[in-house]
Design a protein around this motif. Structure first.
Motif, PDB file in Angstrom:
ATOM      1  N   SER A   1       0.849  -1.193   0.000  1.00  0.00           N
ATOM      2  CA  SER A   1       0.000   0.000   0.000  1.00  0.00           C
ATOM      3  C   SER A   1       0.884   1.242   0.000  1.00  0.00           C
ATOM      4  CB  SER A   1      -0.887   0.018   1.243  1.00  0.00           C
ATOM      5  OG  SER A   1      -1.732  -1.106   1.263  1.00  0.00           O
ATOM      6  N   PRO A   2       0.384   2.342  -0.553  1.00  0.00           N
ATOM      7  CA  PRO A   2       1.194   3.564  -0.584  1.00  0.00           C
ATOM      8  C   PRO A   2       1.536   4.066   0.820  1.00  0.00           C
ATOM      9  CG  PRO A   2      -0.762   3.786  -1.974  1.00  0.00           C
ATOM     10  CD  PRO A   2      -0.909   2.508  -1.209  1.00  0.00           C
ATOM     11  N   VAL A   3       2.700   4.648   0.930  1.00  0.00           N
ATOM     12  CA  VAL A   3       3.125   5.274   2.181  1.00  0.00           C
ATOM     13  C   VAL A   3       2.220   6.477   2.434  1.00  0.00           C
ATOM     14  CG1 VAL A   3       5.027   6.460   3.339  1.00  0.00           C
ATOM     15  CG2 VAL A   3       5.506   4.540   1.804  1.00  0.00           C
ATOM     16  N   ALA A   4       1.807   6.644   3.684  1.00  0.00           N
ATOM     17  CA  ALA A   4       0.938   7.764   4.045  1.00  0.00           C
ATOM     18  C   ALA A   4       1.546   8.519   5.222  1.00  0.00           C
ATOM     19  CB  ALA A   4      -0.453   7.257   4.407  1.00  0.00           C
ATOM     20  N   PRO A   5       1.320   9.819   5.289  1.00  0.00           N
ATOM     21  CA  PRO A   5       1.865  10.603   6.404  1.00  0.00           C
ATOM     22  C   PRO A   5       1.394  10.117   7.776  1.00  0.00           C
ATOM     23  CG  PRO A   5       0.968  12.054   4.711  1.00  0.00           C
ATOM     24  CD  PRO A   5       0.588  10.649   4.331  1.00  0.00           C
ATOM     25  N   ASP A   6       0.180   9.561   7.844  1.00  0.00           N
ATOM     26  CA  ASP A   6      -0.327   9.115   9.142  1.00  0.00           C
ATOM     27  C   ASP A   6       0.131   7.704   9.522  1.00  0.00           C
ATOM     28  OD1 ASP A   6      -1.911   7.758   7.312  1.00  0.00           O
ATOM     29  OD2 ASP A   6      -3.763   8.045   8.434  1.00  0.00           O
ATOM     30  N   ASP A   7       1.049   7.111   8.735  1.00  0.00           N
ATOM     31  CA  ASP A   7       1.607   5.806   9.096  1.00  0.00           C
ATOM     32  C   ASP A   7       2.436   5.893  10.375  1.00  0.00           C
ATOM     33  OD1 ASP A   7       0.497   4.589   6.874  1.00  0.00           O
ATOM     34  OD2 ASP A   7       2.374   4.502   5.743  1.00  0.00           O
ATOM     35  N   GLY A   8       3.021   7.032  10.599  1.00  0.00           N
ATOM     36  CA  GLY A   8       3.897   7.166  11.759  1.00  0.00           C
ATOM     37  C   GLY A   8       5.172   6.363  11.562  1.00  0.00           C
ATOM     38  N   TYR A   9       5.589   5.663  12.600  1.00  0.00           N
ATOM     39  CA  TYR A   9       6.813   4.866  12.594  1.00  0.00           C
ATOM     40  C   TYR A   9       6.505   3.538  11.915  1.00  0.00           C
ATOM     41  CZ  TYR A   9      11.268   3.230  14.565  1.00  0.00           C
ATOM     42  OH  TYR A   9      12.552   2.775  14.746  1.00  0.00           O
ATOM     43  N   ARG A  10       7.153   3.280  10.786  1.00  0.00           N
ATOM     44  CA  ARG A  10       6.839   2.115   9.954  1.00  0.00           C
ATOM     45  C   ARG A  10       7.779   0.948  10.273  1.00  0.00           C
ATOM     46  NH1 ARG A  10       4.105   2.836   5.112  1.00  0.00           N
ATOM     47  NH2 ARG A  10       5.687   1.642   3.979  1.00  0.00           N
ATOM     48  N   VAL A  11       7.179  -0.183  10.676  1.00  0.00           N
ATOM     49  CA  VAL A  11       7.955  -1.359  11.067  1.00  0.00           C
ATOM     50  C   VAL A  11       7.534  -2.560  10.221  1.00  0.00           C
ATOM     51  CG1 VAL A  11       8.595  -2.910  12.952  1.00  0.00           C
ATOM     52  CG2 VAL A  11       8.067  -0.511  13.445  1.00  0.00           C
ATOM     53  N   LEU A  12       8.465  -3.105   9.458  1.00  0.00           N
ATOM     54  CA  LEU A  12       8.207  -4.332   8.707  1.00  0.00           C
ATOM     55  C   LEU A  12       8.363  -5.502   9.666  1.00  0.00           C
ATOM     56  CD1 LEU A  12       7.689  -5.856   6.051  1.00  0.00           C
ATOM     57  CD2 LEU A  12      10.160  -5.773   5.629  1.00  0.00           C
ATOM     58  N   VAL A  13       7.322  -6.331   9.774  1.00  0.00           N
ATOM     59  CA  VAL A  13       7.327  -7.438  10.738  1.00  0.00           C
ATOM     60  C   VAL A  13       7.366  -8.793  10.044  1.00  0.00           C
ATOM     61  CG1 VAL A  13       6.252  -6.116  12.603  1.00  0.00           C
ATOM     62  CG2 VAL A  13       4.798  -7.356  10.979  1.00  0.00           C
ATOM     63  N   ASP A  14       7.808  -8.834   8.795  1.00  0.00           N
ATOM     64  CA  ASP A  14       7.988 -10.084   8.060  1.00  0.00           C
ATOM     65  C   ASP A  14       9.434 -10.534   8.166  1.00  0.00           C
ATOM     66  OD1 ASP A  14       5.379 -10.150   7.246  1.00  0.00           O
ATOM     67  OD2 ASP A  14       5.770  -9.630   5.166  1.00  0.00           O
ATOM     68  N   ARG A  15       9.639 -11.843   8.214  1.00  0.00           N
ATOM     69  CA  ARG A  15      10.988 -12.401   8.261  1.00  0.00           C
ATOM     70  C   ARG A  15      11.700 -12.253   6.911  1.00  0.00           C
ATOM     71  NH1 ARG A  15      13.269 -15.195  12.054  1.00  0.00           N
ATOM     72  NH2 ARG A  15      11.283 -15.516  13.108  1.00  0.00           N
ATOM     73  N   LEU A  16      10.930 -12.362   5.829  1.00  0.00           N
ATOM     74  CA  LEU A  16      11.496 -12.270   4.479  1.00  0.00           C
ATOM     75  C   LEU A  16      11.166 -10.910   3.873  1.00  0.00           C
ATOM     76  CD1 LEU A  16      10.357 -15.790   3.234  1.00  0.00           C
ATOM     77  CD2 LEU A  16      12.561 -15.176   4.230  1.00  0.00           C
ATOM     78  N   TRP A  17      12.089 -10.375   3.082  1.00  0.00           N
ATOM     79  CA  TRP A  17      11.832  -9.109   2.409  1.00  0.00           C
ATOM     80  C   TRP A  17      10.735  -9.316   1.368  1.00  0.00           C
ATOM     81  CZ3 TRP A  17      13.085  -4.381   3.738  1.00  0.00           C
ATOM     82  CH2 TRP A  17      12.787  -3.351   2.842  1.00  0.00           C
ATOM     83  N   PRO A  18       9.753  -8.418   1.289  1.00  0.00           N
ATOM     84  CA  PRO A  18       8.644  -8.574   0.333  1.00  0.00           C
ATOM     85  C   PRO A  18       9.108  -8.428  -1.111  1.00  0.00           C
ATOM     86  CG  PRO A  18       8.438  -6.532   1.591  1.00  0.00           C
ATOM     87  CD  PRO A  18       9.625  -7.243   2.127  1.00  0.00           C
ATOM     88  N   ARG A  19       8.591  -9.292  -1.952  1.00  0.00           N
ATOM     89  CA  ARG A  19       8.958  -9.287  -3.373  1.00  0.00           C
ATOM     90  C   ARG A  19       8.494  -8.005  -4.052  1.00  0.00           C
ATOM     91  NH1 ARG A  19       8.505 -15.293  -5.673  1.00  0.00           N
ATOM     92  NH2 ARG A  19       8.955 -16.350  -3.717  1.00  0.00           N
ATOM     93  N   GLY A  20       9.350  -7.491  -4.903  1.00  0.00           N
ATOM     94  CA  GLY A  20       8.984  -6.349  -5.729  1.00  0.00           C
ATOM     95  C   GLY A  20       8.975  -5.011  -5.022  1.00  0.00           C
ATOM     96  N   VAL A  21       9.455  -4.949  -3.788  1.00  0.00           N
ATOM     97  CA  VAL A  21       9.481  -3.695  -3.041  1.00  0.00           C
ATOM     98  C   VAL A  21      10.932  -3.304  -2.800  1.00  0.00           C
ATOM     99  CG1 VAL A  21       8.850  -2.541  -0.884  1.00  0.00           C
ATOM    100  CG2 VAL A  21       7.314  -4.236  -1.870  1.00  0.00           C
ATOM    101  N   SER A  22      11.302  -2.125  -3.292  1.00  0.00           N
ATOM    102  CA  SER A  22      12.659  -1.650  -3.034  1.00  0.00           C
ATOM    103  C   SER A  22      12.729  -1.058  -1.630  1.00  0.00           C
ATOM    104  CB  SER A  22      13.062  -0.592  -4.059  1.00  0.00           C
ATOM    105  OG  SER A  22      12.368   0.611  -3.814  1.00  0.00           O
ATOM    106  N   LYS A  23      13.931  -0.964  -1.112  1.00  0.00           N
ATOM    107  CA  LYS A  23      14.086  -0.372   0.222  1.00  0.00           C
ATOM    108  C   LYS A  23      13.626   1.085   0.233  1.00  0.00           C
ATOM    109  CE  LYS A  23      17.459  -3.632   1.564  1.00  0.00           C
ATOM    110  NZ  LYS A  23      17.593  -4.336   2.732  1.00  0.00           N
ATOM    111  N   ALA A  24      13.837   1.790  -0.857  1.00  0.00           N
ATOM    112  CA  ALA A  24      13.382   3.184  -0.936  1.00  0.00           C
ATOM    113  C   ALA A  24      11.853   3.256  -0.923  1.00  0.00           C
ATOM    114  CB  ALA A  24      13.938   3.847  -2.188  1.00  0.00           C
ATOM    115  N   GLU A  25      11.197   2.378  -1.681  1.00  0.00           N
ATOM    116  CA  GLU A  25       9.728   2.362  -1.712  1.00  0.00           C
ATOM    117  C   GLU A  25       9.132   1.995  -0.356  1.00  0.00           C
ATOM    118  OE1 GLU A  25       8.500   0.837  -6.150  1.00  0.00           O
ATOM    119  OE2 GLU A  25       9.372  -0.607  -4.768  1.00  0.00           O
ATOM    120  N   ALA A  26       9.803   1.099   0.353  1.00  0.00           N
ATOM    121  CA  ALA A  26       9.286   0.632   1.636  1.00  0.00           C
ATOM    122  C   ALA A  26       9.270   1.748   2.669  1.00  0.00           C
ATOM    123  CB  ALA A  26      10.132  -0.528   2.153  1.00  0.00           C
ATOM    124  N   ASP A  27      10.216   2.654   2.592  1.00  0.00           N
ATOM    125  CA  ASP A  27      10.284   3.796   3.509  1.00  0.00           C
ATOM    126  C   ASP A  27      10.129   3.347   4.969  1.00  0.00           C
ATOM    127  OD1 ASP A  27      10.605   6.461   4.197  1.00  0.00           O
ATOM    128  OD2 ASP A  27       8.469   6.907   4.016  1.00  0.00           O
TER     129      ASP A  27
END
Length: 114
Positions: free
Chosen positions: A10-36
């Motif tokens: 999903s698109p990054v939104a200003p109200d996301d606050g502190y964004r924490v990826l909680v998956d063990r594996l990096w998601p396919r097709g998502v760059s580190k820059a896009e993940a923010d």
């Protein structure tokens, strides 16, 4: 505690606050820059054995939640995440699963709220 969940795709939104990826594996097709991301806490995800057993089967969700909660009770990463949720005004737990209701991030959120 203001914690929510969201798909990493999903698109990054200003109200996301502190964004924490909680998956063990990096998601396919998502760059580190896009993940923010602010934090990738891979060790808070279910163990590979538990994830493989569950296979996102909705019929196994209750048993998965019980097993995952037991893992989290002894997981230092869960303690770290709890501290993050106490220190930040808003935290979004990011996951890659397709189903917004049947995924480990929902179980993790319920664990944090308990």
């Amino acid at each position: 505690m203001d914690v929510t969940t969201k798909r990493i795709y999903s698109p990054v939104a200003p109200d996301d606050g502190y964004r924490v990826l909680v998956d063990r594996l990096w998601p396919r097709g998502v760059s580190k820059a896009e993940a923010d991301l602010d934090l990738w806490l891979r060790d808070v995800a279910p163990s590979p054995e538990l994830r493989t057993w569950w296979d996102h089967d909705p019929d196994k969700l209750a048993e998965f939640a019980a097993r995952y909660d037991a893992e989290l009770d002894h997981n230092p990463a869960a303690t770290e995440l709890r501290l993050v949720t106490q220190e930040r005004p808003r935290v979004t737990l990011l996951y890659a699963a397709r189903d917004p209701r049947v995924n480990h991030a929902q179980v993790l959120l319920a664990y944090l709220e308990a």
